[in-house]
Design a protein around this motif. Structure first.
Motif, PDB file in Angstrom:
ATOM      1  N   GLN A 158      80.702   4.146 -88.440  1.00  0.00           N
ATOM      2  CA  GLN A 158      80.981   3.864 -87.032  1.00  0.00           C
ATOM      3  C   GLN A 158      80.244   4.857 -86.135  1.00  0.00           C
ATOM      4  O   GLN A 158      79.678   4.473 -85.106  1.00  0.00           O
ATOM      5  N   LEU A 159      80.221   6.102 -86.515  1.00  0.00           N
ATOM      6  CA  LEU A 159      79.531   7.121 -85.730  1.00  0.00           C
ATOM      7  C   LEU A 159      78.019   6.937 -85.811  1.00  0.00           C
ATOM      8  O   LEU A 159      77.322   7.053 -84.792  1.00  0.00           O
ATOM      9  N   GLN A 160      77.505   6.620 -86.984  1.00  0.00           N
ATOM     10  CA  GLN A 160      76.055   6.420 -87.137  1.00  0.00           C
ATOM     11  C   GLN A 160      75.564   5.283 -86.237  1.00  0.00           C
ATOM     12  O   GLN A 160      74.475   5.361 -85.690  1.00  0.00           O
ATOM     13  N   VAL A 161      76.379   4.245 -86.082  1.00  0.00           N
ATOM     14  CA  VAL A 161      75.993   3.086 -85.284  1.00  0.00           C
ATOM     15  C   VAL A 161      75.798   3.450 -83.811  1.00  0.00           C
ATOM     16  O   VAL A 161      74.919   2.907 -83.146  1.00  0.00           O
ATOM     17  N   VAL A 162      76.582   4.383 -83.293  1.00  0.00           N
ATOM     18  CA  VAL A 162      76.508   4.695 -81.860  1.00  0.00           C
ATOM     19  C   VAL A 162      75.502   5.802 -81.536  1.00  0.00           C
ATOM     20  O   VAL A 162      75.183   6.011 -80.368  1.00  0.00           O
TER      21      VAL A 162
END
Length: 136
Positions: A61-65
């Motif tokens: 989830q963090l990598q996506v943003v």
């Protein structure tokens, strides 16, 4: 004398409660404390699997943003080595021949450190500031 005994009991209870605040595996260990060693090991292994899945989902989830996830990817790889080496150290005093206790202690350690990392990643997801890693 009664007051001294009461104070000692109160202090011991307070210290035990404080220790649990820093043991992020405490609730899992309590939940898995029923049955024989094999049953407790399977329970704690499953708890670790679930904890690790939560960590992976937050990481993704963090990598996506992030605009550029390179720094987080490097940090996560380093953190994984840290977790593994820390837990290996923490159980190094246990005889590996006693596989039941060794496995239980190792999974408890992995849960503890992984829960702490989950807390960190949640914090990173909430960041919205000047100077924070760039967002898409």
């Amino acid at each position: 004398m009664r007051a001294l005994i009461f104070a000692a009991i109160l202090l011991n209870t307070t210290l035990a409660a404080k220790a649990d605040e820093w043991d992020f595996a405490a609730q899992h260990k309590q939940h898995c404390s029923v049955g024989g060693q094999d049953v407790m090991n399977v329970c704690l292994a499953n708890a670790y699997r679930d904890t690790n899945q939560r960590l992976s989902a937050l990481y993704e989830q963090l990598q996506v943003v992030l605009e550029d996830g390179t720094s987080l990817r490097k940090a996560q790889a380093t953190w994984l080595r840290f977790r593994d080496q820390t837990c290996e150290y923490e159980v190094s005093g246990l005889v590996k021949d006693n596989a039941g206790l060794y496995a239980y202690a190792k999974h408890a350690c992995m849960i503890d450190i992984t829960e702490k990392r989950i807390r960190d990643l949640k914090e990173y997801l909430s960041w919205d500031c000047n100077g924070c890693p760039g967002r898409k």
